[in-house]
Scaffold this active site. Structure first.
Site, PDB file in Angstrom:
ATOM      1  CB  SER A  49     -41.473  -8.747  63.627  1.00 36.44           C
ATOM      2  OG  SER A  49     -42.532  -9.597  63.919  1.00 36.44           O
ATOM      3  CG  ASP A  60     -41.144 -15.564  58.965  1.00 34.40           C
ATOM      4  OD1 ASP A  60     -41.785 -15.952  59.965  1.00 34.40           O
ATOM      5  OD2 ASP A  60     -40.744 -14.398  58.814  1.00 34.40           O
ATOM      6  CG  HIS A  79     -40.535 -13.802  62.512  1.00 35.16           C
ATOM      7  ND1 HIS A  79     -41.079 -13.299  61.341  1.00 35.16           N
ATOM      8  CD2 HIS A  79     -40.852 -12.920  63.494  1.00 35.16           C
ATOM      9  CE1 HIS A  79     -41.704 -12.159  61.611  1.00 35.16           C
ATOM     10  NE2 HIS A  79     -41.576 -11.906  62.899  1.00 35.16           N
TER      11      HIS A  79
END
Lengths: 367, 262
Positions: free
Chosen positions: B94, B216, B244
């Protein structure tokens, strides 16, 4: 996790429970949802089936869900009371509290979600958060004001010292001249006033410094200077109060580990207090000695009326003044600063007040 | 306090090369618990918490330093320096994907390999760039985090595991899972979701692998492709996993992809 107690899909869909209910598969697609949830979202519960759960959330809540709720569910199997917004097809948000638990594992895992309407709670939390910010702002602004006031006091005290020193040296010069008895008395009275004022300034400045967080700093020394200092403080008092009888019993005060000028200041404060409150016709006793239990003790005794029990409790607090000495009132800092000086020496300042006399005793541990 | 203490750094395994795993916004190093141990046989494995997350020292949080991702990248460099890492591998999930890219731009000698899991150089849409969110969405997120710290902390609080069998000990074991200091969460979210590091991508010199998930919503396939096009010589591997957090939902796939690349 056991399935006992988990609603069957059918029961869940028809549930009239006052909350939104749904189940998702391992990929987060809705398997079943109850009618109430459909009502909130403006969808029939069958429309909801197959929809990715994240689509039911506002964009902001999707971020929270994906970054925070999903990991928690995956790692701990449950989430309690997370605060999110559902959104309907028109974009209207519904604040909800979400709790969820996972049952089963891998591709057969099912997650059950419960949603509670949270409008009122959200508003309450918002008010609470706002009130907290306001209280913090108010606190820090009063702290700033308080600091400014104390800085002002410290600067004022400092600036008062110079003119006072000039007056003091003028009086010293005058006292060496040949003066009439009347003028001698005037000089003596003036020197007494200078001494009181100088002590007041010292106390005010120490108080302000203490409040500003500086504390009372000590410069410790060991030597015979303390005996000199005590003698000098007593002599000064005698010179400006020739009508008062001050008896000094100076035992062995050599090699006392202390801050000598600070103990002088403490003694001046105690003597000032004794002059104000003691019986003017009877003597003030000053005793300095080392005790058998290895303490340095300095006591000042006067024969004044007893301190009322109500005053006893706050005797060493700042700005405490007695009510019955209107003409001699100080700021009420003398005993406070004296006790702070005692504390700075890891010592104590105690008072005993009886019908016959009042005695203040400083005790400082030695060695 | 050393960077290793501040960031609750944990090292395990053995190997000449270091493999550093970095977590993203919303969680802590426990995010990597299904993946990291599988590399202990060949690498020195390092996991850590960003300031405000997990067992990090929240007192070290400085709003000015952490206003942008560069502050977080500086921490990565500091940790790597204390561990004497050179020619290392950085795996960032991320927002930590960009944090890794920034640390590579600043100090190319530390990490020679980057693995970016769900990277996004910018979350907010721009003229011909589709980040996935409007500026209003992000404002909404930041406002909700700011307004609602109680609910946020309630869901993010560490789980308290009591010991009812031995009440005389009276000790509670606080178990940290995805712990994020609520006071810092908003700042971290702001640094993350208002970031724009598109211009930094061409300056990445490390050998780079992008791991992209399906569906995502935080970092779309389009964004993953953008990152691949901008980082010279980078490769993109499409995972079967959805969402995600493949490091949690499909750890085997992530492990296999990393193994293939290193």
């Amino acid at each position: 996790m056991s399935d006992t107690g988990v609603l069957s899909d059918e029961a869940l869909m028809q549930s009239s429970a006052p909350c939104g209910l749904l189940k998702t598969d391992h990929l987060g697609a809705v398997l079943v949802a109850n009618e109430r949830l459909g009502l909130w979202l403006g969808l029939s519960s069958s429309d909801l089936c197959g929809t990715p759960l994240t689509q039911l959330f506002s964009k902001a809540s999707r971020i929270v869900f994906e970054t925070s709720i999903v990991p928690l569910l995956s790692l701990s199997g449950q989430v309690d009371g997370a605060s999110l917004d559902l959104v309907n097809s028109e974009g209207t948000k519904t604040p909800v509290l979400l709790s969820a638990a996972v049952s089963g594992s891998g591709e057969s895992s099912v997650t059950t979600f419960v949603f509670l309407l949270a409008d009122a709670r959200r508003a309450f939390e918002r008010d609470l958060a706002k009130a907290k910010v306001e209280a913090e702002t108010q606190l820090s602004s009063s702290q700033r004001e308080g600091e400014l006031r104390e800085q002002f006091i410290a600067i004022l005290g400092h600036d008062l010292r110079n003119p006072l020193a000039s007056i003091s040296s003028a009086m010293n010069i005058l006292s060496r001249e040949t003066l009439s008895d009347k003028n001698k008395r005037i000089v003596t009275l003036t020197r007494g006033s200078i001494q009181r004022m100088s002590l007041l300034i010292d106390n005010i400045m120490d108080f302000a410094r203490n409040r500003l967080g500086g504390g009372i700093n000590l410069t410790l020394s060991e030597g015979s200077a303390l005996e000199n200092e005590i003698e000098q403080v007593v002599a000064e008092l005698r010179s400006v109060h020739p009508d008062r009888d001050v008896l000094l019993d100076l035992g062995n005060a050599d090699d006392v580990k202390c801050d000598v000028p600070r103990l002088g200041q403490l003694l001046s404060n105690l003597l000032g207090n004794a002059i104000t409150h003691g019986d003017p016709k009877r003597p003030i006793h000053v005793v300095a000695r080392k005790s058998a239990d290895n303490f340095f003790e300095l006591s000042v005794k006067n024969f004044g009326p007893p301190i009322p029990p109500s005053a006893m409790e706050r005797l060493f607090d700042p700005f405490v003044r007695s009510d019955n000495h209107g003409d001699q009132m100080g700021l009420g800092l003398g005993l406070h600063i004296a006790s702070e000086i005692a504390k700075a020496h890891d010592g104590s300042l105690d008072v005993q007040s009886t019908d016959s006399h009042t005695i203040f005793t400083l005790r400082i541990p030695q060695g | 306090m050393s960077a290793l203490e501040r960031h609750n750094v944990k090292t395990s395994g053995s190997g000449a090369r270091s493999l550093v795993f970095a977590h993203g916004f919303g969680c802590d190093q426990s995010m990597w618990r299904h993946v990291a141990p599988h590399f202990e046989d060949r690498f020195t494995v390092v996991t850590f918490d960003h300031i405000g997350a997990g067992g990090s020292d929240s007192k070290a949080y400085d709003p000015a330093k952490y206003a942008t991702l560069n502050g977080y990248a500086a921490d990565v460099v500091e940790i790597a320096e204390e561990l004497d890492i050179q020619d290392g591998i950085f795996v960032g999930h991320s927002v930590s994907a960009m944090i890794g890219a920034l640390s590579n731009v600043a100090r190319p000698d530390i990490f020679s390999t980057l693995i970016l899991v769900g990277p996004s150089p910018r979350y907010v849409d721009d003229a011909d760039y589709e980040g996935g969110f409007s500026a209003d969405d992000i404002d909404d997120l930041l406002a909700s985090l700011e307004e609602n710290p109680l609910a946020w902390s309630a869901s993010m609080a560490p789980m308290i595991v009591g010991n009812p069998d031995q009440p005389e000990h009276g000790e509670e074991l606080a178990q940290s899972i995805c712990k994020l200091d609520p006071d810092i969460a908003t700042g971290f979210a702001r640094a993350t979701f208002t970031s724009d590091n598109r211009d930094d991508l061409p300056n990445v010199t490390a050998r780079t692998l992008i791991l992209q998930c399906r569906n995502d919503i935080i970092a779309s396939e389009r964004v993953g492709a953008y990152v691949r096009d901008k980082i010279p010589g980078s490769q993109l591997v499409m995972l079967n996993a959805s969402g995600h957090c493949p490091n949690l939902t499909a750890p085997e796939e992530v492990i296999a992809a990393i193994r293939d690349f290193v």
